[in-house]
Design a protein around this motif. Structure first.
Motif, short mmCIF file in Angstrom:
data_model
loop_
_atom_site.label_atom_id
_atom_site.label_comp_id
_atom_site.label_asym_id
_atom_site.label_seq_id
_atom_site.Cartn_x
_atom_site.Cartn_y
_atom_site.Cartn_z
N TRP A 1 45.12 106.05 -28.64
CA TRP A 1 44.95 104.67 -29.08
C TRP A 1 45.88 103.71 -28.35
N ALA A 2 47.03 104.17 -27.92
CA ALA A 2 48.05 103.32 -27.30
C ALA A 2 47.53 102.54 -26.09
N PRO A 3 46.77 103.14 -25.17
CA PRO A 3 46.27 102.35 -24.04
C PRO A 3 45.36 101.19 -24.47
N CYS A 4 44.60 101.37 -25.54
CA CYS A 4 43.76 100.27 -26.05
C CYS A 4 44.63 99.13 -26.55
N MET A 5 45.70 99.46 -27.23
CA MET A 5 46.60 98.43 -27.73
C MET A 5 47.30 97.71 -26.58
N LYS A 6 47.64 98.45 -25.55
CA LYS A 6 48.27 97.84 -24.38
C LYS A 6 47.33 96.80 -23.77
N GLN A 7 46.06 97.14 -23.61
CA GLN A 7 45.10 96.20 -23.03
C GLN A 7 44.88 95.00 -23.94
N SER A 8 44.95 95.20 -25.24
CA SER A 8 44.71 94.09 -26.17
C SER A 8 45.84 93.06 -26.12
N MET A 9 47.00 93.42 -25.60
CA MET A 9 48.12 92.48 -25.51
C MET A 9 47.77 91.27 -24.64
N PHE A 10 46.78 91.43 -23.74
CA PHE A 10 46.34 90.30 -22.92
C PHE A 10 45.67 89.22 -23.76
N PHE B 1 54.90 101.27 -32.31
CA PHE B 1 54.32 102.31 -33.14
C PHE B 1 55.45 103.21 -33.61
N PHE B 2 55.46 103.51 -34.88
CA PHE B 2 56.48 104.40 -35.44
C PHE B 2 55.82 105.70 -35.89
N VAL B 3 56.49 106.79 -35.63
CA VAL B 3 55.99 108.11 -36.01
C VAL B 3 57.06 108.80 -36.84
N ILE B 4 56.64 109.38 -37.95
CA ILE B 4 57.57 110.16 -38.78
C ILE B 4 57.46 111.61 -38.32
N GLU B 5 58.59 112.13 -37.83
CA GLU B 5 58.62 113.50 -37.34
C GLU B 5 58.42 114.47 -38.50
N GLU B 6 57.52 115.39 -38.30
CA GLU B 6 57.22 116.37 -39.35
C GLU B 6 58.44 117.25 -39.63
N GLY B 7 58.77 117.39 -40.89
CA GLY B 7 59.88 118.24 -41.30
C GLY B 7 61.22 117.52 -41.33
N SER B 8 61.47 116.60 -40.40
CA SER B 8 62.77 115.95 -40.34
C SER B 8 62.78 114.61 -41.06
N VAL C 1 60.30 105.55 -32.72
CA VAL C 1 59.45 104.54 -32.10
C VAL C 1 58.79 105.20 -30.89
N THR C 2 57.49 104.98 -30.79
CA THR C 2 56.78 105.50 -29.63
C THR C 2 55.86 104.41 -29.10
N HIS C 3 55.71 104.31 -27.83
CA HIS C 3 54.85 103.33 -27.17
C HIS C 3 55.11 101.88 -27.59
N PRO C 4 56.34 101.39 -27.47
CA PRO C 4 56.52 99.95 -27.74
C PRO C 4 56.01 99.13 -26.55
N PHE C 5 55.23 98.11 -26.84
CA PHE C 5 54.71 97.20 -25.82
C PHE C 5 55.29 95.83 -26.06
N SER C 6 55.59 95.12 -24.99
CA SER C 6 56.07 93.75 -25.14
C SER C 6 55.53 92.92 -23.99
N THR C 7 55.46 91.61 -24.24
CA THR C 7 54.98 90.69 -23.23
C THR C 7 56.01 89.60 -23.02
N CYS C 8 55.94 88.98 -21.87
CA CYS C 8 56.81 87.82 -21.64
C CYS C 8 56.06 86.83 -20.76
N ILE C 9 56.36 85.57 -21.03
CA ILE C 9 55.80 84.47 -20.25
C ILE C 9 56.88 83.40 -20.24
N ASP C 10 57.14 82.80 -19.08
CA ASP C 10 58.23 81.82 -19.02
C ASP C 10 57.85 80.53 -19.76
N GLN C 11 58.85 79.72 -20.06
CA GLN C 11 58.65 78.53 -20.88
C GLN C 11 57.71 77.52 -20.25
#
Length: 117
Positions: free
Chosen positions: A6-15, A25-32, A37-47
């Motif tokens: 699913w992560a690549p779809c979310m990356k494309q949707s950032m446009f 995206f946060f994942v709870i490790e099984e057992g622990s 955090v996994t696959h954080p996406f961010s965007t930037c655009i100058d002022q």
């Protein structure tokens, strides 16, 4: 596994998610019960580009009154940080990728400016 698909779809949707600057995206490790955090996406655009884009959006809202074609072009930065965990080892390896895009948005018919919409 499904998150990785699913992560690549979310990356494309950032446009297209103009007001969202970061998705994590946060994942709870099984057992622990540890939250990772996994696959954080961010965007930037100058002022300056943000101002031009805001003006363009305003023009689009009033397009029924302003029928002349208009375009805006700006640089868009899309970053992804992938964290690789090694089981049993507390170390993490982060891999950051950054893509720079030149985006052009427009409204109206540039070739036939007199076209009524």
């Amino acid at each position: 596994r499904m998150l990785n698909k699913w992560a690549p779809c979310m990356k494309q949707s950032m446009f297209f998610l103009n007001n969202i600057m970061e998705i994590k995206f946060f994942v709870i490790e099984e057992g622990s019960h540890h939250l990772d955090v996994t696959h954080p996406f961010s965007t930037c655009i100058d002022q300056a580009a943000r101002r031009e884009l805001d003006e363009f959006k305003e023009y689009v809202r009033d397009f029924s009154e302003n029928t002349e074609p208009k375009t805006v072009m700006y640089t868009f930065c899309l970053s992804e940080t992938q964290t690789h965990h090694k089981h049993g080892i507390s170390r993490q390896k982060e891999e950051k990728t950054e893509e720079k895009w030149l985006i052009q948005q427009g409204i109206g018919d540039i070739e036939e400016e007199m076209q009524r919409w």
